[in-house]
Design a protein around this motif. Structure first.
Motif, PDB file in Angstrom:
ATOM      1  N   ALA A 133      34.451  41.374  33.766  1.00  0.00           N
ATOM      2  CA  ALA A 133      33.626  42.074  34.443  1.00  0.00           C
ATOM      3  C   ALA A 133      32.069  41.700  33.650  1.00  0.00           C
ATOM      4  O   ALA A 133      30.942  41.936  34.481  1.00  0.00           O
ATOM      5  CB  ALA A 133      33.933  43.660  34.190  1.00  0.00           C
ATOM      6  N   ARG A 134      32.012  41.777  32.320  1.00  0.00           N
ATOM      7  CA  ARG A 134      30.833  41.654  31.590  1.00  0.00           C
ATOM      8  C   ARG A 134      30.202  40.155  31.841  1.00  0.00           C
ATOM      9  O   ARG A 134      28.931  40.162  32.069  1.00  0.00           O
ATOM     10  CB  ARG A 134      30.943  41.999  29.920  1.00  0.00           C
ATOM     11  N   ALA A 135      31.019  39.233  31.806  1.00  0.00           N
ATOM     12  CA  ALA A 135      30.689  37.925  31.981  1.00  0.00           C
ATOM     13  C   ALA A 135      29.929  37.771  33.466  1.00  0.00           C
ATOM     14  O   ALA A 135      28.869  37.342  33.604  1.00  0.00           O
ATOM     15  CB  ALA A 135      31.774  36.856  32.105  1.00  0.00           C
ATOM     16  N   HIS A 136      30.707  38.355  34.563  1.00  0.00           N
ATOM     17  CA  HIS A 136      30.099  38.327  35.746  1.00  0.00           C
ATOM     18  C   HIS A 136      28.907  39.011  35.851  1.00  0.00           C
ATOM     19  O   HIS A 136      27.914  38.657  36.595  1.00  0.00           O
ATOM     20  CB  HIS A 136      31.248  38.542  36.867  1.00  0.00           C
ATOM     21  N   ASP A 137      28.655  40.167  35.187  1.00  0.00           N
ATOM     22  CA  ASP A 137      27.644  40.786  35.145  1.00  0.00           C
ATOM     23  C   ASP A 137      26.195  40.135  34.571  1.00  0.00           C
ATOM     24  O   ASP A 137      24.904  40.302  35.108  1.00  0.00           O
ATOM     25  CB  ASP A 137      27.555  42.046  34.473  1.00  0.00           C
ATOM     26  N   LEU A 138      26.651  39.222  33.604  1.00  0.00           N
ATOM     27  CA  LEU A 138      25.694  38.386  33.043  1.00  0.00           C
ATOM     28  C   LEU A 138      25.599  37.157  33.864  1.00  0.00           C
ATOM     29  O   LEU A 138      24.416  36.184  33.288  1.00  0.00           O
ATOM     30  CB  LEU A 138      26.127  38.035  31.753  1.00  0.00           C
ATOM     31  N   GLY A 139      26.178  36.832  35.090  1.00  0.00           N
ATOM     32  CA  GLY A 139      25.884  35.776  35.687  1.00  0.00           C
ATOM     33  C   GLY A 139      26.727  34.589  35.276  1.00  0.00           C
ATOM     34  O   GLY A 139      26.421  33.342  35.566  1.00  0.00           O
ATOM     35  N   LEU A 140      27.869  34.571  34.573  1.00  0.00           N
ATOM     36  CA  LEU A 140      28.542  33.858  33.739  1.00  0.00           C
ATOM     37  C   LEU A 140      30.002  33.827  34.479  1.00  0.00           C
ATOM     38  O   LEU A 140      30.592  34.722  34.830  1.00  0.00           O
ATOM     39  CB  LEU A 140      28.912  33.696  32.457  1.00  0.00           C
ATOM     40  N   ARG A 141      30.320  32.295  35.000  1.00  0.00           N
ATOM     41  CA  ARG A 141      31.803  32.408  35.757  1.00  0.00           C
ATOM     42  C   ARG A 141      32.922  32.210  34.438  1.00  0.00           C
ATOM     43  O   ARG A 141      32.214  32.032  33.249  1.00  0.00           O
ATOM     44  CB  ARG A 141      31.652  31.322  36.446  1.00  0.00           C
ATOM     45  N   VAL A 142      33.972  32.564  34.724  1.00  0.00           N
ATOM     46  CA  VAL A 142      34.972  32.356  33.553  1.00  0.00           C
ATOM     47  C   VAL A 142      36.104  31.524  34.230  1.00  0.00           C
ATOM     48  O   VAL A 142      36.756  31.783  35.377  1.00  0.00           O
ATOM     49  CB  VAL A 142      35.607  33.780  33.199  1.00  0.00           C
ATOM     50  N   ILE A 143      36.393  30.482  33.292  1.00  0.00           N
ATOM     51  CA  ILE A 143      37.365  29.592  33.658  1.00  0.00           C
ATOM     52  C   ILE A 143      38.590  30.009  32.654  1.00  0.00           C
ATOM     53  O   ILE A 143      38.398  29.890  31.343  1.00  0.00           O
ATOM     54  CB  ILE A 143      37.181  28.223  33.650  1.00  0.00           C
ATOM     55  N   VAL A 144      39.832  30.053  32.972  1.00  0.00           N
ATOM     56  CA  VAL A 144      40.935  30.149  31.833  1.00  0.00           C
ATOM     57  C   VAL A 144      41.687  28.812  31.809  1.00  0.00           C
ATOM     58  O   VAL A 144      42.072  28.254  32.715  1.00  0.00           O
ATOM     59  CB  VAL A 144      41.765  31.434  32.125  1.00  0.00           C
ATOM     60  N   ASP A 145      42.577  28.841  30.773  1.00  0.00           N
ATOM     61  CA  ASP A 145      43.307  27.838  30.556  1.00  0.00           C
ATOM     62  C   ASP A 145      44.774  28.018  31.469  1.00  0.00           C
ATOM     63  O   ASP A 145      45.133  29.123  31.262  1.00  0.00           O
ATOM     64  CB  ASP A 145      43.752  27.672  28.869  1.00  0.00           C
ATOM     65  N   LEU A 146      45.331  26.838  31.807  1.00  0.00           N
ATOM     66  CA  LEU A 146      46.679  26.933  32.447  1.00  0.00           C
ATOM     67  C   LEU A 146      47.463  25.844  31.709  1.00  0.00           C
ATOM     68  O   LEU A 146      47.053  24.695  31.794  1.00  0.00           O
ATOM     69  CB  LEU A 146      46.500  26.869  33.972  1.00  0.00           C
ATOM     70  N   VAL A 147      48.620  26.292  31.465  1.00  0.00           N
ATOM     71  CA  VAL A 147      49.549  25.244  30.639  1.00  0.00           C
ATOM     72  C   VAL A 147      50.685  24.946  31.361  1.00  0.00           C
ATOM     73  O   VAL A 147      51.879  25.796  31.244  1.00  0.00           O
ATOM     74  CB  VAL A 147      49.695  25.976  29.266  1.00  0.00           C
ATOM     75  N   PRO A 148      50.659  24.114  32.339  1.00  0.00           N
ATOM     76  CA  PRO A 148      51.898  23.833  33.168  1.00  0.00           C
ATOM     77  C   PRO A 148      52.964  22.905  32.647  1.00  0.00           C
ATOM     78  O   PRO A 148      53.860  22.919  33.431  1.00  0.00           O
ATOM     79  CB  PRO A 148      51.281  23.524  34.345  1.00  0.00           C
ATOM     80  N   ASN A 149      52.572  22.061  31.781  1.00  0.00           N
ATOM     81  CA  ASN A 149      53.591  21.077  31.240  1.00  0.00           C
ATOM     82  C   ASN A 149      54.897  21.561  30.641  1.00  0.00           C
ATOM     83  O   ASN A 149      55.907  21.082  30.804  1.00  0.00           O
ATOM     84  CB  ASN A 149      52.758  20.001  30.403  1.00  0.00           C
ATOM     85  N   HIS A 150      54.794  22.540  29.877  1.00  0.00           N
ATOM     86  CA  HIS A 150      55.544  23.140  29.019  1.00  0.00           C
ATOM     87  C   HIS A 150      55.408  24.618  28.764  1.00  0.00           C
ATOM     88  O   HIS A 150      54.417  25.184  28.875  1.00  0.00           O
ATOM     89  CB  HIS A 150      55.506  22.365  27.633  1.00  0.00           C
ATOM     90  N   THR A 151      56.301  25.297  28.185  1.00  0.00           N
ATOM     91  CA  THR A 151      56.473  26.838  27.926  1.00  0.00           C
ATOM     92  C   THR A 151      56.582  26.785  26.549  1.00  0.00           C
ATOM     93  O   THR A 151      56.823  25.712  25.744  1.00  0.00           O
ATOM     94  CB  THR A 151      57.386  27.713  28.821  1.00  0.00           C
ATOM     95  N   SER A 152      56.596  28.203  25.968  1.00  0.00           N
ATOM     96  CA  SER A 152      56.937  28.436  24.446  1.00  0.00           C
ATOM     97  C   SER A 152      58.725  28.323  24.640  1.00  0.00           C
ATOM     98  O   SER A 152      59.212  28.443  25.690  1.00  0.00           O
ATOM     99  CB  SER A 152      56.619  29.559  24.128  1.00  0.00           C
ATOM    100  N   ASP A 153      59.259  28.126  23.500  1.00  0.00           N
ATOM    101  CA  ASP A 153      60.671  28.225  23.546  1.00  0.00           C
ATOM    102  C   ASP A 153      61.079  29.856  23.357  1.00  0.00           C
ATOM    103  O   ASP A 153      62.311  29.937  23.503  1.00  0.00           O
ATOM    104  CB  ASP A 153      61.352  27.410  22.350  1.00  0.00           C
ATOM    105  N   GLU A 154      60.344  30.775  23.413  1.00  0.00           N
ATOM    106  CA  GLU A 154      60.242  32.116  23.320  1.00  0.00           C
ATOM    107  C   GLU A 154      60.169  32.395  24.788  1.00  0.00           C
ATOM    108  O   GLU A 154      60.176  33.680  24.991  1.00  0.00           O
ATOM    109  CB  GLU A 154      59.432  32.744  22.237  1.00  0.00           C
TER     110      GLU A 154
END
Length: 583
Positions: free
Chosen positions: A104-125
């Motif tokens: 919300a704060r980023a969008h208020d400042l006019g900043l878009r937000v990209i997040v990491d996605l890790v699809p090759n592997h998971t944690s062993d937990e």
């Protein structure tokens, strides 16, 4: 000496009218490594509230978006790239409510937000992998991962000879796990694949359940308002049929050639089947408003292969790692730029430039080494040390060169401060699995992940209110602190702020590119004209040679990485400097 080559075509890149209007085609995006950006609760580790509190810094810098490295629930064996729950925030970083507040704060400042996605592997937990261990061979649970019987007389040998990116074998036998003793699988002889650490089992993308799960994860975060995904190891999801042996060690390196020929195509990376996955993801994103994007982290060679990831129905961007690893050489940089536009223009995609990230030695240090290029995987106290003054001078020049190129660009947190690599980090402070799996032969990536300095003279340089830092910061970082550089005209921070402002005003990300005829074949100079519709032409000139270079007549300097000289007759650009000029 300048060698004129009048027969070569000087025009390198001409965008199609109207195509470059989409934000992501010319955006400048800032990578935030959450553990090291800002600590909001005083425990010495960066977190989401800390990032939110410092977003004004990014707005003042002038970037268009931020990319968050993983903040998901994780045991943190690989800095969060070992995810145990894709739909939750790790308590070290906060809560889902904190993630919503950041968005919300980023969008208020006019900043878009990209997040990491890790699809090759998971944690062993991850719950899936724990279920796979419990269920045993030939179970549906194991079919979500890459389990195989071993070779040798009694299955004691790995299924093939693949090596982990982090060193050692890419396979672990279930019964050899530290937690196997006394468990139902202590005599389980199957092996599982992990292209990275043994705590990061590879998912089986031949299984429809895996496809469905990742599309569900995409929707979970899109529904919360994220603007896109940087896809980790985007080239690794699909493996060659039969998992054949391969006679080489895979490194996350692009743009390198051996003996004039590109390296052989490894069976664990860049298989054609990945492209249908990204076509299906693109269709998911297009259901949402606001031009959400997919960004490929794909260390793929040659560049023609990389361009396949950004065809019009697949991803939007792919990091140009060939540019990142190019040596400080006019000819090599020019060749990389030309080839990059050739292959990306052919698929109507932007070129996405980058110089540093959380996986490589910072370019303010890398460019100060005797041999430039990708450099080592980390630098230790006993290794050849960079020349800090040379590295920073070249880094500033390289950044202005990059920001003058049409297309998109990524910045890594701290590079706007001229931050160098921590090259004397104590070994007992290191956390990168590459350090441990290679028994210290590779120092690993911790040196580029040290928490940022915000306030000169403050405990932990203002990173944490309690003066703590999860990785030790070098002494003498006061000069790099944000508050020490603000309003200082010659500082690296003010150079970045001015450059990003001018880049937007002059439309450099939107423009075309043609080599300047006076330096088209120079051994020492990279010079091109960027022409954006409705904007003045801009000459971008980088002098990599030892002698000063005269700026062509009729051009006025509007930005420079180092002071220029003017004798009344001509402006000269010093060694290892870049200028932008208009007429």
């Amino acid at each position: 000496m300048t060698v004129r080559t009048p027969t070569r075509s000087l025009t390198v890149h001409t965008p199609e009218p109207g195509r470059d209007e989409a934000w992501w085609r010319h955006a400048v995006i800032y990578q935030v490594y959450p553990r090291s950006f800002a600590d909001g609760n005083g425990d010495g580790m960066g977190d989401l509230p800390g990032i939110t509190a410092r977003l004004d810094h990014l707005a003042a810098l002038g970037v268009d978006a931020l990319w968050l490295s993983p903040f998901y629930r994780s045991p943190q064996n690989d800095g969060g790239y070992d995810v145990s729950d894709y739909r939750d925030v790790d308590p070290r970083f906060g809560t889902l409510a904190d993630a919503d507040a950041l968005l919300a704060r980023a969008h208020d400042l006019g900043l878009r937000v990209i997040v990491d996605l890790v699809p090759n592997h998971t944690s062993d937990e991850h719950a899936w992998f724990r279920a796979a261990l419990e269920a045993g061979p030939a179970s549906p649970e194991r079919a979500r991962y890459v389990f195989r019987e071993g070779g040798g007389e009694v299955g004691e040998e790995p299924p093939n000879n693949w090596e982990s990116i982090f060193g050692g074998a890419a396979w672990t036998r279930v019964c050899d796990r530290d937690d196997a003793a006394g468990s139902p699988w202590e005599r389980d002889g199957q092996w599982y694949l992990h292209l990275f650490d043994s705590s990061q089992p590879d998912l089986n993308w031949e299984n429809p359940e895996v496809h469905d799960e990742m599309e569900s994860v995409l929707r979970f975060w899109l529904d919360r308002g994220v603007d896109g995904f940087r896809v980790d190891v985007a080239h690794g999801l699909v493996k060659a049929a039969g998992l054949p042996d391969w006679g080489g060690h895979v490194e996350m390196v692009a743009g390198a050639e051996e003996g004039g020929r590109h390296r052989a195509h490894p069976p664990m990376f860049d298989q054609d089947g990945v492209h249908e996955i990204y076509r299906s993801w693109r269709r998911v994103l297009e259901e949402y408003p606001g031009e959400r994007i997919l960004v490929a982290e794909a260390w793929v060679d040659p560049l023609e292969r990389l361009a396949r990831y950004v065809r019009e129905d697949e991803m939007h961007q792919a990091f140009n790692f060939a540019f990142l690893v190019s040596p400080w050489s006019a000819a090599r940089l020019r060749s990389c730029v030309e080839e990059s536009y050739r292959v990306n223009d052919a698929v109507a995609a932007p070129t996405t430039w980058v110089l540093s990230n959380h996986d490589v030695v910072r370019h303010a240090s890398r460019l100060g080494l005797p041999e430039t290029g990708k450099g080592p995987n980390g630098i230790g106290a006993g290794d050849v040390q960079p020349d800090p003054a040379l590295g920073l001078r070249r880094a500033r020049a390289a950044t202005l060169l990059m920001l003058g190129l049409p297309g998109s660009a990524y910045l890594y947190q701290g590079e706007e401060l001229g931050l160098p690599e921590h090259t004397t980090l104590p070994d007992d402070a290191r956390e990168d699995p590459a350090f441990f799996r290679t028994h210290g032969a590779e120092k690993g990536r911790d040196g580029c992940r040290v928490p940022l300095p915000w306030e000169a003279g403050a405990p932990s340089f203002g990173f944490s209110s309690a003066g703590l830092s999860w990785l030790p910061q070098p002494a003498g970082w006061d000069a790099y602190a944000v508050d020490a550089q603000e309003s200082e005209p010659t500082s690296t921070l003010e150079l970045y702020r001015a450059a990003l402002r001018k880049r937007r005003e002059l439309g450099l990300g939107l423009g075309s590119l043609a080599w300047h005829e006076d330096h088209a074949g120079s051994d020492d100079v990279v010079a091109f004209v960027n022409a954006a519709p409705g904007r003045p032409d801009v000459l971008v000139l980088t002098n990599l040679g030892e002698a000063p270079v005269r700026l062509p007549a009729g051009w006025e300097v509007v930005a420079a990485s180092a002071p220029t000289a003017d004798d009344g007759a001509a402006v000269t650009v010093p060694q290892d400097a870049t200028v932008w000029a208009r007429r």
